[in-house]
Design an enzyme around this catalytic site. Structure first.
Site, PDB file in Angstrom:
ATOM      1  N   LYS A   1      -7.759  -0.433  -5.851  1.00  0.00           N
ATOM      2  CA  LYS A   1      -6.367  -1.246  -6.832  1.00  0.00           C
ATOM      3  C   LYS A   1      -6.738  -1.746  -8.100  1.00  0.00           C
ATOM      4  O   LYS A   1      -7.805  -2.992  -7.697  1.00  0.00           O
ATOM      5  CB  LYS A   1      -4.864  -1.970  -5.412  1.00  0.00           C
ATOM      6  CG  LYS A   1      -3.876  -2.472  -6.658  1.00  0.00           C
ATOM      7  CD  LYS A   1      -2.776  -2.821  -5.628  1.00  0.00           C
ATOM      8  CE  LYS A   1      -1.420  -2.746  -6.273  1.00  0.00           C
ATOM      9  NZ  LYS A   1      -0.796  -3.591  -4.863  1.00  0.00           N
TER      10      LYS A   1
ATOM     11  N   SER B   1       4.137  -0.956  -4.729  1.00  0.00           N
ATOM     12  CA  SER B   1       3.287  -1.625  -6.128  1.00  0.00           C
ATOM     13  C   SER B   1       2.105  -0.693  -6.045  1.00  0.00           C
ATOM     14  O   SER B   1       1.395  -0.461  -7.269  1.00  0.00           O
ATOM     15  CB  SER B   1       3.206  -3.288  -6.309  1.00  0.00           C
ATOM     16  OG  SER B   1       2.001  -3.182  -5.418  1.00  0.00           O
TER      17      SER B   1
ATOM     18  N   SER C   1       3.823  -3.108  -0.234  1.00  0.00           N
ATOM     19  CA  SER C   1       3.556  -2.367  -1.366  1.00  0.00           C
ATOM     20  C   SER C   1       1.866  -1.141  -0.798  1.00  0.00           C
ATOM     21  O   SER C   1       1.468  -0.494  -1.558  1.00  0.00           O
ATOM     22  CB  SER C   1       2.785  -2.906  -2.502  1.00  0.00           C
ATOM     23  OG  SER C   1       3.282  -3.014  -3.295  1.00  0.00           O
TER      24      SER C   1
HETATM   25  N1  GLN Z   1       8.400  -4.038  -2.954  1.00  0.00           N
HETATM   26  C1  GLN Z   1       7.797  -5.632  -4.037  1.00  0.00           C
HETATM   27  C2  GLN Z   1       7.987  -6.470  -4.243  1.00  0.00           C
HETATM   28  O1  GLN Z   1       8.590  -6.212  -5.035  1.00  0.00           O
HETATM   29  C3  GLN Z   1       7.072  -5.618  -1.958  1.00  0.00           C
HETATM   30  C4  GLN Z   1       5.361  -5.423  -3.330  1.00  0.00           C
HETATM   31  C5  GLN Z   1       4.507  -5.816  -3.036  1.00  0.00           C
HETATM   32  O2  GLN Z   1       4.202  -5.235  -1.673  1.00  0.00           O
HETATM   33  N2  GLN Z   1       2.887  -6.444  -3.496  1.00  0.00           N
HETATM   34  O3  GLN Z   1       7.727  -7.673  -4.288  1.00  0.00           O
END
Ligand code: GLN
Length: 484
Positions: free
Chosen positions: A76, A151, A175
């Site tokens: 990532k 994400s 995410s």
């Molecule tokens: N969807 C959540 C957010 O927008 C979690 C994102 C994540 O786990 N990095 O913050």
């Protein structure tokens, strides 16, 4: 080669059925063939990957190779990689080449993994759909009009389309698990502190945790064994001993007590999700486990709690991007204030700005007690719910997401609906527990994930339950049509 599991590839490499170079080459060819469309990579390091693969071939010839020698992986783009761009999905870091490797990157490199490239992601890991990336949305290989989740959507889509043997991700509120579910792959977020955060660009430091994606639980176990462990460079990393996560995979499930949180199935959970998840619980029962209902009474507080805590930490973490030391700097600043304002105004996208604004507001004098302090208290209540549940059961089982993958553009202008996509994953981060998502069925041709949640440092149990489930089912072996 690409349809094989990670463990299968290791066996093939050991038996010299093909070389590390050939394996890497075959994944690079798949990336060249499919990724112009899917957009799951921000950077592909073809030359670097081939050099690393050749090094692994030499080490294998000498018999002095690591446990993941020659396995092509993707990182990532939140993990710093020396000499390779680390953008975090942001225009702010579009020009940033890290001078060092994240601990996750260096550990996987010493285990012998080969880095194919860096994957697309929501900007600064803020999002649930991968539509917040400066580099454009990622498409879901199961239906290219739909999101892969976020994400870590680039890593999940790259895994789903078998453009890598495994991939890293990070999970602040879901995410890893949410994109694993929407893209039909196996993903694990370990206990907070299990994997070093050094060199992993910070979003919300008390919630962020690195983990991985693979085609199956054994692959995830191999990756996690190499990634985990105490790191003197991360003061929140745990000194708890790291087991070899593959060792206990074979243990049967007789007597395992599974808790099914009532709250996960309330409020009209989509039947297309509820049915395969209940079916999965039955499969585990047929293997000797038994299920009981448990309560997580404060679950509904998890999304509002998270959306105070995470933006508050983000507003502080992201203050370092000021146009002076890192990343984007505006042209011709008139004075220092203009430099800050325009560099940040130009460098950050809409969602990141929304988080910085909310977080700064929540932390400001006069509002701190009303929001941040209150959120810390509800966070404690949520952790307590899990503590109570784990005094009685070994693991929790439920859905990973409330719906299957939604359409690109469908809810992008409705942040609250987007935030609610993480309703089943966020509480796990607030408590710092390990969680995992594995494929357990389909809804209208789209993958459905089931979530396993464990007590602190019980990753081995989660991986074992997932592995035993995968021995008896073949959901994890399904590959999106057109990518098989
Ligand atoms: N969807 C959540 C957010 O927008 C979690 C994102 C994540 O786990 N990095 O913050």
């Amino acid at each position: 080669m690409h349809t094989n599991t990670l463990a299968g590839m290791l066996a093939d490499l050991s038996a010299s059925r093909y070389s590390c170079r050939e394996l890497t080459q075959s994944f690079l060819e798949r990336i060249a063939k499919y990724d112009a469309n899917l957009n799951s990579f921000i950077t592909v390091d073809e030359a670097g990957a081939l050099v690393q693969a050749e090094e692994q071939d030499l080490l294998r010839a000498k018999g002095s190779h690591g446990p993941l020698s020659g396995i092509p992986i993707a990182h990532k783009d939140i993990f710093c990689t020396k000499g390779l761009k680390t953008s975090c999905g942001s225009k702010m870091l579009d020009n940033f080449v890290a001078p060092y490797d994240a601990t996750v990157v260096s550990r996987l490199a010493s285990a012998g993994a080969v880095v194919l490239g860096k994957t697309n992601m929501d900007e600064f890991a803020m999002g649930s759909s991968n539509e917040n990336s400066f580099y454009g949305p990622v498409k879901n290989p199961w239906d290219e009009t739909r999101v892969p989740g976020g994400s870590s959507g680039g890593s999940a889509a790259a895994m789903a389309a078998r453009m890598c043997a495994a991939a890293t991700g990070t999970d602040t509120g879901g995410s890893i698990r949410q994109p694993a579910a929407l893209s039909g792959v196996t993903g694990i977020k370990p206990t907070y502190g299990r994997v070093s955060r050094f060199g992993m660009i910070a979003f919300a430091s008390s919630l962020d945790q690195g983990g991985c994606f693979a085609a199956d639980a054994r692959g995830a176990a191999l990756m996690l064994s190499a990634m985990s462990g105490f790191d003197p460079l991360d003061s929140t990393s745990s000194e708890t001993q790291v087991p070899d996560y593959t060792e206990s995979l074979g243990e049967r499930l007789e007597g395992l007590k599974i808790g099914i949180p009532t709250q996960f199935f309330e409020d009209g959970l989509d039947e297309r999700i509820a049915t395969p998840v209940r079916q999965a619980a039955k499969e585990l029962e047929s293997q000797g486990a038994y299920c009981v209902e448990v309560a997580l009474p404060h679950l509904s507080l998890s999304v509002p709690t998270y959306y105070v805590v995470a933006p508050a930490e983000a507003s502080s973490n992201l203050s370092r991007f000021d146009g002076v030391r890192f990343g984007h700097r505006c042209d011709d600043p008139k004075n220092l204030n203009d430099l800050y304002c325009r560099s940040r105004g130009e460098g950050f996208g809409v969602e990141v700005k929304r988080r910085i604004m909310t977080g700064t507001y929540a932390l400001s004098a006069g509002y701190y007690d009303a929001y941040y302090l209150k959120a810390q208290k509800t966070r404690q209540l949520i952790s307590q719910d899990f503590e109570n549940a784990f005094s009685d059961v070994d693991v929790l089982l439920g859905p990973t997401t409330p719906t299957p993958a939604f359409k690109i553009g469908e809810i992008v202008d409705d942040p609250v609906t987007m935030y609610l996509n993480d309703i089943f994953t966020i509480a796990v981060n607030l408590a710092g527990l390990p969680g995992m998502s594995i494929p357990c069925g389909f809804a209208d041709g789209l993958p459905v994930g089931m979530q396993l949640i464990g007590n602190y440092f019980s990753e081995a149990t989660l991986l074992r339950v997932a592995h035993q489930f995968q021995l008896a089912t073949d959901w994890h072996q399904k590959i999106a049509p057109g990518y098989a």
